[in-house]
Design a protein around this motif. Structure first.
Motif, short mmCIF file in Angstrom:
data_model
loop_
_atom_site.label_atom_id
_atom_site.label_comp_id
_atom_site.label_asym_id
_atom_site.label_seq_id
_atom_site.Cartn_x
_atom_site.Cartn_y
_atom_site.Cartn_z
N TYR A 34 32.83 24.24 61.85
CA TYR A 34 33.23 25.56 61.38
C TYR A 34 34.73 25.60 61.14
N TYR A 51 35.39 25.83 53.49
CA TYR A 51 34.68 26.30 54.68
C TYR A 51 33.69 25.22 55.11
N HIS A 52 33.22 25.34 56.33
CA HIS A 52 32.31 24.33 56.89
C HIS A 52 32.86 22.91 56.69
N TYR A 93 36.18 27.87 64.46
CA TYR A 93 35.48 28.51 65.57
C TYR A 93 35.88 27.79 66.84
N LEU A 99 37.09 33.03 69.98
CA LEU A 99 36.07 32.86 68.93
C LEU A 99 36.63 32.17 67.70
N TYR A 100 37.72 32.68 67.14
CA TYR A 100 38.37 32.05 66.01
C TYR A 100 39.80 31.69 66.42
N ALA B 97 32.96 38.05 56.98
CA ALA B 97 32.38 36.74 57.26
C ALA B 97 30.88 36.84 57.03
N GLY B 99 28.43 35.14 58.19
CA GLY B 99 27.62 34.91 59.37
C GLY B 99 28.48 34.67 60.59
N TRP B 100 27.81 34.56 61.74
CA TRP B 100 28.52 34.31 62.99
C TRP B 100 29.25 32.97 62.92
N ARG B 101 30.48 32.94 63.26
CA ARG B 101 31.35 31.76 63.27
C ARG B 101 31.77 31.32 61.86
N ASP B 102 31.28 32.02 60.84
CA ASP B 102 31.61 31.63 59.48
C ASP B 102 33.05 31.97 59.11
#
Lengths: 111, 117
Positions: A34, A51-52, A93, A99-100, B97, B99-102
């Protein structure tokens, strides 16, 4: 102080490739896919470019690419252009605390 | 393309409450994670928290002072930060965002909030 470590500045000539690193730990960058990257011009909001770890949103140039090895993620800008001069932030994440988490940002200068 | 627009006072006195709204230009406000993020020279980018489908998740360092809510009739989500100090002076962004953690795929333009008497 930011949890993710980025170089303060990176520079390159037009047409060159540059890479920005983003180092975290196993509780963030190293433990999850993440990781995201944002481009920010002065006075503007950040814009998502990766992202990702490796995915690009629709409309983002394929000159931008992301990768990860261990606890370090990287953003590569190939074929550097004058319009790429901006600040770049990584984010991940994190399984602990906030969390972030974000890096402090890297200023890219096109020589 | 969904657009986000922050609104609220640009100046807040110390110890008072900061209140901001974010208006979402679509009817999909129920299906995403709506976040507040702030940016200051001293603290960089800092995630404040999110509101999603009736639940919230706040930065533990701010949790005691933060409240977020959603008003579906106005397509708005809001931020309240109590007992502000100069350390809360920042540009405040709302961001979506998927989704969660996105990652945050859509951001508002940001609003400058200064804490000063």
């Amino acid at each position: 102080q930011s949890a993710l470590t980025q170089p303060a500045s990176v520079s390159g000539s037009p047409g060159q490739s540059i890479t920005i690193s983003c180092t975290g730990t196993s509780t963030d960058v190293g433990g999850y896919n993440y990781v995201s990257w944002y481009q920010q011009y002065p006075g503007k909001a950040p814009k998502l470019i990766i992202y990702h770890v490796t995915d690009r949103p629709s409309g983002i140039s394929n000159r931008f690419s992301g990768s990860k090895s261990g606890n370090t993620a990287s953003l590569t800008i190939s074929g550097l252009q004058a319009e790429d001069e901006a600040d770049y932030y990584c984010s991940s994440y994190t399984s602990i605390s906030t969390l972030y988490t974000f890096g402090a940002g890297t200023k890219v200068t096109v020589l | 393309q969904v657009q986000l627009q922050e609104s609220g006072p640009g100046l807040v006195e110390p110890s008072e409450t900061l209140s901001l709204n974010c208006t979402v230009s679509s009817d999909s406000i129920l299906y995403y994670y709506w976040n507040w993020i702030r940016q200051s020279p001293g603290r960089g980018l800092e995630w404040i928290g999110y509101f999603y489908s009736g639940s919230t998740n706040y930065n533990p360092f701010l949790k005691s002072r933060v409240t977020m809510s959603l008003d579906t009739s106005k397509n708005q989500f809001s931020l309240r930060l109590t007992s502000v100090s100069a350390a809360d002076t920042a540009v405040y962004y709302c961001a979506r965002a998927p989704g969660w953690r996105d990652a945050f795929d859509i951001w508002g333009q940001g609003t400058v909030v200064t804490v000063s008497s």
